[in-house]
Design an enzyme around this catalytic site. Structure first.
Site, PDB file in Angstrom:
ATOM      1  N   GLY A   1     -12.260  -0.639  -2.980  1.00  0.00           N
ATOM      2  CA  GLY A   1     -12.343  -1.389  -1.721  1.00  0.00           C
ATOM      3  C   GLY A   1     -13.234  -0.643  -0.743  1.00  0.00           C
TER       4      GLY A   1
ATOM      5  N   ILE B   1     -12.795   1.699   1.571  1.00  0.00           N
ATOM      6  CA  ILE B   1     -12.751   3.164   1.727  1.00  0.00           C
ATOM      7  C   ILE B   1     -13.341   3.844   0.494  1.00  0.00           C
ATOM      8  CG2 ILE B   1     -11.234   5.166   2.067  1.00  0.00           C
ATOM      9  CD1 ILE B   1      -9.341   3.275   3.657  1.00  0.00           C
TER      10      ILE B   1
ATOM     11  N   SER C   1     -10.886  -0.849 -10.949  1.00  0.00           N
ATOM     12  CA  SER C   1     -10.125  -1.608  -9.945  1.00  0.00           C
ATOM     13  C   SER C   1      -9.642  -2.884 -10.606  1.00  0.00           C
ATOM     14  CB  SER C   1     -10.987  -1.935  -8.726  1.00  0.00           C
ATOM     15  OG  SER C   1     -12.051  -2.764  -9.101  1.00  0.00           O
ATOM     16  N   ARG C   2      -8.748  -3.577  -9.885  1.00  0.00           N
ATOM     17  CA  ARG C   2      -8.192  -4.799 -10.475  1.00  0.00           C
ATOM     18  C   ARG C   2      -9.308  -5.768 -10.850  1.00  0.00           C
ATOM     19  NH1 ARG C   2      -3.726  -6.158  -6.137  1.00  0.00           N
ATOM     20  NH2 ARG C   2      -5.340  -5.101  -4.973  1.00  0.00           N
TER      21      ARG C   2
ATOM     22  N   THR D   1      -5.976  10.058  -0.969  1.00  0.00           N
ATOM     23  CA  THR D   1      -5.909   9.659   0.443  1.00  0.00           C
ATOM     24  C   THR D   1      -5.303   8.260   0.546  1.00  0.00           C
ATOM     25  OG1 THR D   1      -8.155   8.795   0.289  1.00  0.00           O
ATOM     26  CG2 THR D   1      -7.912  11.004   1.220  1.00  0.00           C
TER      27      THR D   1
ATOM     28  N   GLU E   1       7.060  11.332   2.548  1.00  0.00           N
ATOM     29  CA  GLU E   1       6.591  11.970   3.796  1.00  0.00           C
ATOM     30  C   GLU E   1       7.695  11.993   4.845  1.00  0.00           C
ATOM     31  OE1 GLU E   1       2.937  10.111   5.069  1.00  0.00           O
ATOM     32  OE2 GLU E   1       2.066  10.312   3.082  1.00  0.00           O
TER      33      GLU E   1
ATOM     34  N   HIS F   1      -1.286  13.775   6.173  1.00  0.00           N
ATOM     35  CA  HIS F   1      -1.656  12.359   6.383  1.00  0.00           C
ATOM     36  C   HIS F   1      -2.581  12.191   7.597  1.00  0.00           C
ATOM     37  CE1 HIS F   1      -0.226   8.014   5.383  1.00  0.00           C
ATOM     38  NE2 HIS F   1      -1.474   8.013   5.809  1.00  0.00           N
TER      39      HIS F   1
ATOM     40  N   GLY G   1      -5.792  10.972   7.336  1.00  0.00           N
ATOM     41  CA  GLY G   1      -6.925  10.122   6.926  1.00  0.00           C
ATOM     42  C   GLY G   1      -7.688   9.487   8.079  1.00  0.00           C
TER      43      GLY G   1
HETATM   44  C1  DGY Z   1      -3.375   3.412   6.940  1.00  0.00           C
HETATM   45  O1  DGY Z   1      -4.054   2.848   7.804  1.00  0.00           O
HETATM   46  O2  DGY Z   1      -2.973   2.836   5.934  1.00  0.00           O
HETATM   47  C2  DGY Z   1      -3.061   4.857   7.168  1.00  0.00           C
HETATM   48  O3  DGY Z   1      -2.680   5.483   5.983  1.00  0.00           O
HETATM   49  C3  DGY Z   1      -1.958   4.977   8.174  1.00  0.00           C
HETATM   50  O4  DGY Z   1      -0.983   4.050   7.874  1.00  0.00           O
END
Ligand code: DGY
Length: 324
Positions: A158, A160, A180-181, A241, A272, A290, A292
């Site tokens: 996707g 990211i 990927s799918r 991530t 987490e 976390h 990201g």
């Molecule tokens: C997201 O946007 O999915 C981040 O990991 C925070 O939730």
């Protein structure tokens, strides 16, 4: 009673984003920034027209089905929404929105950061120096692995993942393979000369770095387990991530401890903020909390995107980012 829709933000947001919400809605802020428990979330379902949760809030069926429900919209602060039972929301006629696009580059940057930190042993080096154990430069000190000409295998392709691929391919000259799918359009593949690999197993066996970008949830739970870790190269790096549940953390700790794979860079965890003790004990894993999407501009943009969705909804217009 206020005529303005009542809106709950479950955590602190950036000042700018909180101000935007408060200018239009009757907003309750979480000044203490403490996670809400299930009872507080259930009460919120009765008291608010919209709830804006984050990844730390489990918006499950029991909460959504709270009797005397008032909530009409769950405006998620984040792109991933596996913490929300969207099927139940849909059945109850509660709309759900998320915040795609605005965190793509920031999260891709972090995937690259983890790749570099893990392959160049940055965490180990900093711990050594701060621990007063650095004895000076020497040719064989903390040798890592270069990324140039290596193969990056992306699971999920996707936004990211594609942004990560662009950085890795055009910045470091990495070869890109992905699973990927669905196979993406050839124009998207062409951007990074990416090759589609039908079986996850083949991708794992042939990649020097494996980076996870699939959604969380039941479908991808422990997608990377002991069996699949055994397929990876002994020199391989695993980067996550996406969501912690995609990886069996115990199996990963074993694979790293036994040298079955070389190193890993993690930003997300199964439970987490609890991190598997086996991982905490290892030098060859980078552990970030976390982070990201954690830049000021991105977190503000995420809040603004939630605001856009709420404004559209309460103006009777289509949601900008509908999940259901
Ligand atoms: C997201 O946007 O999915 C981040 O990991 C925070 O939730």
């Amino acid at each position: 009673m206020s005529a303005r829709p009542r809106v709950l933000l479950t955590r602190r947001w950036t000042d700018e984003a909180e101000r935007r919400l408060a200018s239009r809605f009757d907003v309750t802020l979480n000044d203490k920034d403490q996670p809400l428990d299930a009872a507080a979330l259930s009460a919120a379902v009765r008291e608010y027209d919209a709830i804006c949760p984050t990844v730390t809030d489990s918006i499950n069926a029991a909460i959504l089905e709270t009797p005397g429900r008032r909530v009409k919209l769950i405006g998620n602060f984040g792109v991933g929404y596996n913490h929300i039972d969207v099927a139940t929301a849909q059945r109850l006629g509660i709309r759900v929105s998320n915040t795609p696009d605005v965190l793509t580059d920031t999260t891709a940057d972090l995937a690259i950061l983890l790749m570099l930190m893990a392959t160049r042993r940055a965490g180990e080096g900093e711990r050594e120096l701060r621990g007063g154990k650095w004895t000076g430069w020497r040719p064989t000190h903390l040798m890592g692995l270069g990324l140039q000409d290596r193969t990056l295998g992306l699971i999920g392709y996707g936004r990211i993942a594609q942004a990560t691929a662009r950085r890795a391919h055009h910045g470091f000259g990495m070869r890109i393979v992905y699973n990927s799918r669905r196979r993406v359009a050839s124009a998207i593949e062409a951007e990074c000369n990416a090759t589609y690999v039908e079986a996850v197993e083949d991708l794992l066996a042939n990649s020097d770095v494996v980076s996870l970008h699939c959604p969380g949830g039941a479908e991808t739970h422990h997608l990377i387990d002991a069996r699949r870790l055994r397929l990876m190269k002994p020199t391989a790096v695993l980067v996550n991530t996406a969501r912690g549940t995609v990886v069996d953390e115990g199996a990963l700790a074993d694979a790293l401890a036994s040298g079955r794979i070389a190193t890993a860079g993690l930003d997300v965890y199964e439970r987490e903020p609890v991190v598997h003790p086996g991982l905490l004990a290892l030098e060859n894993v980078v552990l970030l909390p976390h982070l990201g999407s954690a830049t000021l501009e991105t977190r503000t943009a995420m809040g603004m995107r939630v605001a856009e969705n709420l404004e559209a909804f309460f103006d009777g217009k289509p949601l900008r980012d509908p999940v259901v």
